[in-house]
Write a protein that holds these residues in place. Structure first.
Motif, mmCIF file in Angstrom:
data_model
loop_
_atom_site.group_PDB
_atom_site.id
_atom_site.type_symbol
_atom_site.label_atom_id
_atom_site.label_comp_id
_atom_site.label_asym_id
_atom_site.label_seq_id
_atom_site.Cartn_x
_atom_site.Cartn_y
_atom_site.Cartn_z
ATOM 1 N N GLU A 108 57.472 38.353 16.634
ATOM 2 C CA GLU A 108 57.980 37.615 17.794
ATOM 3 C C GLU A 108 56.996 37.711 18.960
ATOM 4 O O GLU A 108 56.676 36.707 19.602
ATOM 5 C CB GLU A 108 59.360 38.130 18.221
ATOM 6 C CG GLU A 108 59.908 37.368 19.419
ATOM 7 C CD GLU A 108 61.251 37.877 19.928
ATOM 8 O OE1 GLU A 108 61.775 37.268 20.874
ATOM 9 O OE2 GLU A 108 61.764 38.886 19.388
ATOM 10 N N TYR A 112 54.873 34.613 20.702
ATOM 11 C CA TYR A 112 54.880 34.378 22.146
ATOM 12 C C TYR A 112 53.460 34.402 22.695
ATOM 13 O O TYR A 112 53.057 33.530 23.465
ATOM 14 C CB TYR A 112 55.743 35.430 22.852
ATOM 15 C CG TYR A 112 55.529 35.432 24.346
ATOM 16 C CD1 TYR A 112 55.980 34.376 25.130
ATOM 17 C CD2 TYR A 112 54.843 36.469 24.962
ATOM 18 C CE1 TYR A 112 55.762 34.366 26.500
ATOM 19 C CE2 TYR A 112 54.625 36.462 26.328
ATOM 20 C CZ TYR A 112 55.089 35.414 27.096
ATOM 21 O OH TYR A 112 54.860 35.397 28.443
ATOM 22 N N ARG A 113 52.678 35.397 22.300
ATOM 23 C CA ARG A 113 51.308 35.513 22.786
ATOM 24 C C ARG A 113 50.458 34.327 22.322
ATOM 25 O O ARG A 113 49.580 33.872 23.040
ATOM 26 C CB ARG A 113 50.680 36.827 22.327
ATOM 27 C CG ARG A 113 51.163 38.042 23.073
ATOM 28 C CD ARG A 113 50.756 37.936 24.531
ATOM 29 N NE ARG A 113 50.918 39.185 25.226
ATOM 30 C CZ ARG A 113 50.009 39.711 26.032
ATOM 31 N NH1 ARG A 113 48.858 39.116 26.243
ATOM 32 N NH2 ARG A 113 50.244 40.830 26.658
ATOM 33 N N TRP A 115 51.616 31.284 21.868
ATOM 34 C CA TRP A 115 52.034 30.224 22.802
ATOM 35 C C TRP A 115 51.344 30.410 24.146
ATOM 36 O O TRP A 115 50.798 29.453 24.708
ATOM 37 C CB TRP A 115 53.561 30.261 22.980
ATOM 38 C CG TRP A 115 54.022 29.410 24.122
ATOM 39 C CD1 TRP A 115 54.212 28.052 24.110
ATOM 40 C CD2 TRP A 115 54.318 29.848 25.447
ATOM 41 N NE1 TRP A 115 54.606 27.629 25.354
ATOM 42 C CE2 TRP A 115 54.685 28.711 26.194
ATOM 43 C CE3 TRP A 115 54.310 31.082 26.082
ATOM 44 C CZ2 TRP A 115 55.043 28.774 27.535
ATOM 45 C CZ3 TRP A 115 54.673 31.148 27.421
ATOM 46 C CH2 TRP A 115 55.032 30.010 28.138
ATOM 47 N N GLY A 131 55.524 26.667 21.150
ATOM 48 C CA GLY A 131 56.823 26.912 21.791
ATOM 49 C C GLY A 131 57.970 26.471 20.909
ATOM 50 O O GLY A 131 58.975 27.179 20.770
ATOM 51 N N TYR A 134 58.298 28.966 18.102
ATOM 52 C CA TYR A 134 58.927 30.196 18.594
ATOM 53 C C TYR A 134 60.441 29.985 18.734
ATOM 54 O O TYR A 134 61.239 30.804 18.272
ATOM 55 C CB TYR A 134 58.328 30.614 19.941
ATOM 56 C CG TYR A 134 59.004 31.839 20.505
ATOM 57 C CD1 TYR A 134 58.515 33.107 20.230
ATOM 58 C CD2 TYR A 134 60.161 31.742 21.264
ATOM 59 C CE1 TYR A 134 59.155 34.235 20.708
ATOM 60 C CE2 TYR A 134 60.812 32.863 21.750
ATOM 61 C CZ TYR A 134 60.301 34.111 21.470
ATOM 62 O OH TYR A 134 60.947 35.225 21.934
ATOM 63 N N TYR A 143 61.464 35.989 24.737
ATOM 64 C CA TYR A 143 60.577 35.162 25.553
ATOM 65 C C TYR A 143 61.049 33.710 25.652
ATOM 66 O O TYR A 143 60.338 32.870 26.193
ATOM 67 C CB TYR A 143 59.157 35.213 24.993
ATOM 68 C CG TYR A 143 58.668 36.627 24.828
ATOM 69 C CD1 TYR A 143 58.275 37.385 25.921
ATOM 70 C CD2 TYR A 143 58.645 37.233 23.574
ATOM 71 C CE1 TYR A 143 57.855 38.697 25.784
ATOM 72 C CE2 TYR A 143 58.219 38.550 23.422
ATOM 73 C CZ TYR A 143 57.832 39.266 24.527
ATOM 74 O OH TYR A 143 57.424 40.564 24.376
ATOM 75 N N THR A 144 62.234 33.415 25.159
ATOM 76 C CA THR A 144 62.766 32.055 25.186
ATOM 77 C C THR A 144 62.781 31.489 26.596
ATOM 78 O O THR A 144 62.350 30.359 26.834
ATOM 79 C CB THR A 144 64.186 32.027 24.569
ATOM 80 O OG1 THR A 144 64.091 32.450 23.205
ATOM 81 C CG2 THR A 144 64.792 30.652 24.640
ATOM 82 N N LYS A 146 60.957 32.206 29.217
ATOM 83 C CA LYS A 146 59.611 31.913 29.737
ATOM 84 C C LYS A 146 59.070 30.603 29.161
ATOM 85 O O LYS A 146 58.442 29.819 29.865
ATOM 86 C CB LYS A 146 58.655 33.062 29.421
ATOM 87 C CG LYS A 146 58.976 34.313 30.206
ATOM 88 C CD LYS A 146 58.011 35.424 29.901
ATOM 89 C CE LYS A 146 58.422 36.651 30.701
ATOM 90 N NZ LYS A 146 57.425 37.670 30.743
ATOM 91 N N ILE A 147 59.312 30.392 27.878
ATOM 92 C CA ILE A 147 58.840 29.158 27.242
ATOM 93 C C ILE A 147 59.583 27.953 27.802
ATOM 94 O O ILE A 147 58.982 26.933 28.152
ATOM 95 C CB ILE A 147 58.978 29.255 25.706
ATOM 96 C CG1 ILE A 147 58.017 30.334 25.172
ATOM 97 C CG2 ILE A 147 58.717 27.898 25.039
ATOM 98 C CD1 ILE A 147 58.205 30.682 23.723
#
Length: 163
Positions: A108, A112-113, A115, A131, A134, A143-144, A146-147
């Motif tokens: 996960e 995220y990284r 993305w 995104g 993810y 991190y949902t 933030k995306i």
């Protein structure tokens, strides 16, 4: 006595060779993990963090195919991204990590990284695709938010997804 002769006749030493190969493999894995731990220790301290990048790079060059130490790719990616602003190199490291260990507990974070690396290097279409991937895998992930904050158009795609 006949039993010993039968065993000796049937034993060409293959069992001993097999055991030695297994022992050598275990020893090599232990040495690899110990070397990775040394690099992680360098990373832990702000005074030696700059040394960890070289340590991880050398480590992965020597042990990159060993599945037991695949998180080295993730750590190299984080270092390249956070300390060198080298987003293309970080992207490659995150991709290597995910290719070799898609089910790893840190997958996960790697997604995220990946993305984030695409976002920071200005590859917006790739970032949106990352995104989406993810969100597909981790709709309630860490991190949902933030995306979705960065790409609000993905909110509707997440909301329209069947539960």
């Amino acid at each position: 006595m006949a039993n010993l002769l039968t065993q000796a006749k049937d034993d060409d030493g293959q069992s001993l060779i097999d055991k030695l190969v297994q022992d050598q493999g275990a020893t090599r894995r232990e040495a690899s993990i110990a070397a990775l731990e040394r690099c992680k220790e360098l990373y832990q301290s702000p005074q030696t963090r700059y040394l960890s990048a070289r340590c991880f790079t050398d480590f992965m060059a020597a042990h990159g195919d060993d599945a037991a130490v695949v998180e080295g790719h993730l750590l190299i990616g984080i270092l390249r991204m956070d300390y060198a602003n080298d987003y293309p190199a970080a992207k490659l490291a995150f991709q290597r990590f995910l290719e070799r260990a898609p089910g790893h507990p840190d997958a996960e974070l790697a997604r995220y990284r990946l993305w984030l690396a695409n976002t920071e290097r200005g590859a917006i279409h790739e970032a949106i695709d990352c995104g989406r991937e993810y969100l597909r895998r981790y709709p309630s992930g860490r991190y949902t938010g933030k995306i979705l904050q960065r790409f609000p158009k993905l909110v509707s795609e997440l909301a329209s997804r069947p539960a």
